[in-house]
Design an enzyme around this catalytic site. Structure first.
Site, PDB file in Angstrom:
ATOM      1  CG  ASP A  10      39.519  49.892  35.972  1.00  0.00           C
ATOM      2  OD1 ASP A  10      39.910  48.847  35.419  1.00  0.00           O
ATOM      3  OD2 ASP A  10      38.785  49.893  36.985  1.00  0.00           O
ATOM      4  CD  GLN A  17      34.532  43.981  33.851  1.00  0.00           C
ATOM      5  OE1 GLN A  17      34.287  43.216  32.924  1.00  0.00           O
ATOM      6  NE2 GLN A  17      34.599  43.574  35.103  1.00  0.00           N
ATOM      7  CE  LYS A  52      38.038  41.994  36.703  1.00  0.00           C
ATOM      8  NZ  LYS A  52      36.890  41.596  37.509  1.00  0.00           N
ATOM      9  CB  CYS A  83      33.487  46.368  43.661  1.00  0.00           C
ATOM     10  SG  CYS A  83      33.909  44.849  44.507  1.00  0.00           S
TER      11      CYS A  83
HETATM   12  N1  PMP Z   1      38.009  47.614  37.820  1.00  0.00           N
HETATM   13  C1  PMP Z   1      36.959  47.036  37.234  1.00  0.00           C
HETATM   14  C2  PMP Z   1      36.184  47.805  36.198  1.00  0.00           C
HETATM   15  C3  PMP Z   1      36.612  45.727  37.566  1.00  0.00           C
HETATM   16  O1  PMP Z   1      35.558  45.145  36.987  1.00  0.00           O
HETATM   17  C4  PMP Z   1      37.382  45.032  38.532  1.00  0.00           C
HETATM   18  C5  PMP Z   1      37.038  43.608  38.928  1.00  0.00           C
HETATM   19  N2  PMP Z   1      35.691  43.390  39.218  1.00  0.00           N
HETATM   20  C6  PMP Z   1      38.461  45.694  39.120  1.00  0.00           C
HETATM   21  C7  PMP Z   1      38.746  46.970  38.739  1.00  0.00           C
HETATM   22  C8  PMP Z   1      39.309  45.026  40.148  1.00  0.00           C
HETATM   23  O2  PMP Z   1      40.031  43.964  39.592  1.00  0.00           O
HETATM   24  P1  PMP Z   1      40.873  42.990  40.514  1.00  0.00           P
HETATM   25  O3  PMP Z   1      39.922  42.474  41.568  1.00  0.00           O
HETATM   26  O4  PMP Z   1      41.324  41.911  39.585  1.00  0.00           O
HETATM   27  O5  PMP Z   1      41.992  43.770  41.105  1.00  0.00           O
END
Ligand code: PMP
Length: 453
Positions: free
Chosen positions: A245, A248, A271, A410
């Site tokens: 993932d 970040q 991001k 989250c």
């Molecule tokens: N993984 C990480 C580490 C994140 O910080 C985020 C966004 N906060 C996501 C996944 C999800 O990204 P998105 O909402 O753009 O799908």
């Protein structure tokens, strides 16, 4: 500037112990001495943050108070530079058409811009070819596509999915679902007491049953940077697939999917200073060949018959229907903007601000800073202060035009393991200045005085 940063680094070494460590259940003490994962580079002399900031219209608009926004929530979404806004407007004003459909003038030009953005992304993350770049709606959907399309058809009861408690829900719930559907088991790499993956546990965590390793390259709450290359080496040694993932990490650290040898990487356009609604799924060519599509319809097919259909080659196989064309082209502009600005310098600058903020926060009475010391993290700091609820704090900060995030970000399993329901998070982008840190600290001081009565 160099002396200031060296001085700061020296002061930081002393300040690092001031913050309370994490208290994770079963947490293991960090072995000393610690080796930073990334060298602390000093930003290039030509890193002119005010010039960079001037490229972001929203940061230069006055708020009702008469002041400018102090935007410290880039971890949730980054602001957009003028070139990205212009690139998108240009498409809609000058040559918009659907992509991969028409061979008229607009059709050809849009295809060129769309596929050009794919080449930009491939170059940026050092992918072997543009065909290994799939455009998606974002990180969350990309991870769901991998879990449902690659992992579920392969997982058998008792197989292991290795992940961590620091994952964003986007890299956690799809694996929980995959496990529930296949009888596979979710396992967690243990963390150290300061919120890093504990390397002393790697030997036991990876087993002959490990099929998937799904880990964030940088935690969106702790800020910890994870040793992706080492994890990938270990995943491959037991025959597992490495899913990273990068939501970040990609905006802040140089990414090299080839050198790291990873199987899948996902990240979001919004991001990386690009638009919402678009993201990237990188897949090593053989993994993309193995992956089943989860969305069916136009463009992704080779042949459609009444009984059955066949799929086109990747990446088209995974891009069913009309894509977010304008946003893809905007993402290409964002990537080129990051390349021109210099990701190494952006990272070094953000680390300079992070060190500065960490030191200032560490001096606050009753503060608990989550995650490791600055050497082991990216530009994110989450914290709690005794007697100060994050929601109340966010409201007061907002009254001072300081925009931060509060809540569980989250990462509910992580917050649960830390015994808190919510935290305050500050996250940096290339446009943040030392004045932003000062404005935040002034507002924080006032908020704490008020909330503690
Ligand atoms: N993984 C990480 C580490 C994140 O910080 C985020 C966004 N906060 C996501 C996944 C999800 O990204 P998105 O909402 O753009 O799908």
């Amino acid at each position: 500037m160099v002396e200031r940063i060296q001085l700061l680094a020296g002061r930081l070494a002393g300040a690092a112990t001031a913050a309370s460590p994490l208290s994770l259940p079963g947490a293991v003490p960090v072995p000393e001495p610690q080796q930073p994962l990334l060298p602390r580079k000093v930003p290039g002399a030509d890193f002119d943050v005010l010039r960079i900031r001037s490229q972001f219209p929203v940061l230069n608009r006055r708020l009702p108070s008469g002041g400018f926004p102090v935007y410290l929530d880039s971890g949730a979404s980054a602001q957009k530079p003028r070139v990205v806004i212009d690139a998108q407007r240009d498409v809609e004003e000058q040559y918009f058409a659907n992509a991969h459909r028409g061979t008229y003038q607009f059709g050809l030009r849009i295809d060129e811009a769309f596929e050009g953005a794919r080449a930009d992304v491939a170059r940026f993350i050092h992918a072997p070819s543009a065909d290994s770049i799939v455009f998606t709606p974002g990180t969350t959907i990309g991870l769901n596509m991998i879990a449902a399309g690659w992992a579920v058809p392969r997982l058998r009861p008792g197989d292991e999915i290795l992940t961590t408690v620091m994952e964003h829900h986007a890299n956690f719930v799809p694996w929980q679902q995959a496990a529930a559907r296949t009888g596979a088991v979710l396992k967690f790499l243990p963390l150290t007491s300061d919120g890093r993956l504990d390397p002393s546990q790697f030997d036991t965590a990876f087993t002959a049953r490990t099929r998937v390793v799904a880990v964030t390259a940088m935690s969106n709450m702790l800020g910890s940077i994870n040793p992706i290359r080492e994890l990938t080496r270990r995943a491959h040694a037991v025959g597992a697939c490495m899913v990273v993932d990068g939501a970040q990490s990609v905006p802040h650290l140089p990414t090299d999917v080839t050198a790291d040898n990873i199987d899948f990487l996902v990240f979001s356009g919004h991001k990386v200073y690009g638009p919402t609604g678009v993201g990237v799924l990188y897949g090593r060519p053989e993994r993309l060949e193995e992956m089943q599509p989860v969305h069916f319809g136009g463009h992704m097919i080779a042949q459609v018959g009444l009984e059955k259909s066949t799929w086109s080659a990747p990446p088209a196989r995974f891009e069913a229907g009309t894509m977010p064309i304008v946003q893809v082209i905007g993402l290409g502009a964002a990537i080129r903007w990051m390349e021109a600005t210099g990701l190494d310098d952006i990272h070094a600058w953000e680390m300079h601000l992070t060190g500065m903020l960490y030191e200032r926060l560490s001096q606050i009475d009753g503060i608990r800073i989550f995650g490791p010391k600055p050497e082991f993290r990216g530009g994110i700091i989450s914290f709690r202060i005794d007697g100060v609820h994050p929601e109340d704090l966010a409201t007061i900060l907002d009254h001072h035009d300081v925009f931060t995030r509060h809540g569980h970000h989250c990462t509910m399993p992580l917050h649960t393991s830390l015994n808190v329901s919510a935290s305050t998070r500050v996250s940096f982008g290339a446009y943040n200045t030392a004045d932003d840190v000062e404005a935040f600290m002034r507002a924080l001081q006032k908020a704490v005085e008020r909330l503690r009565g």
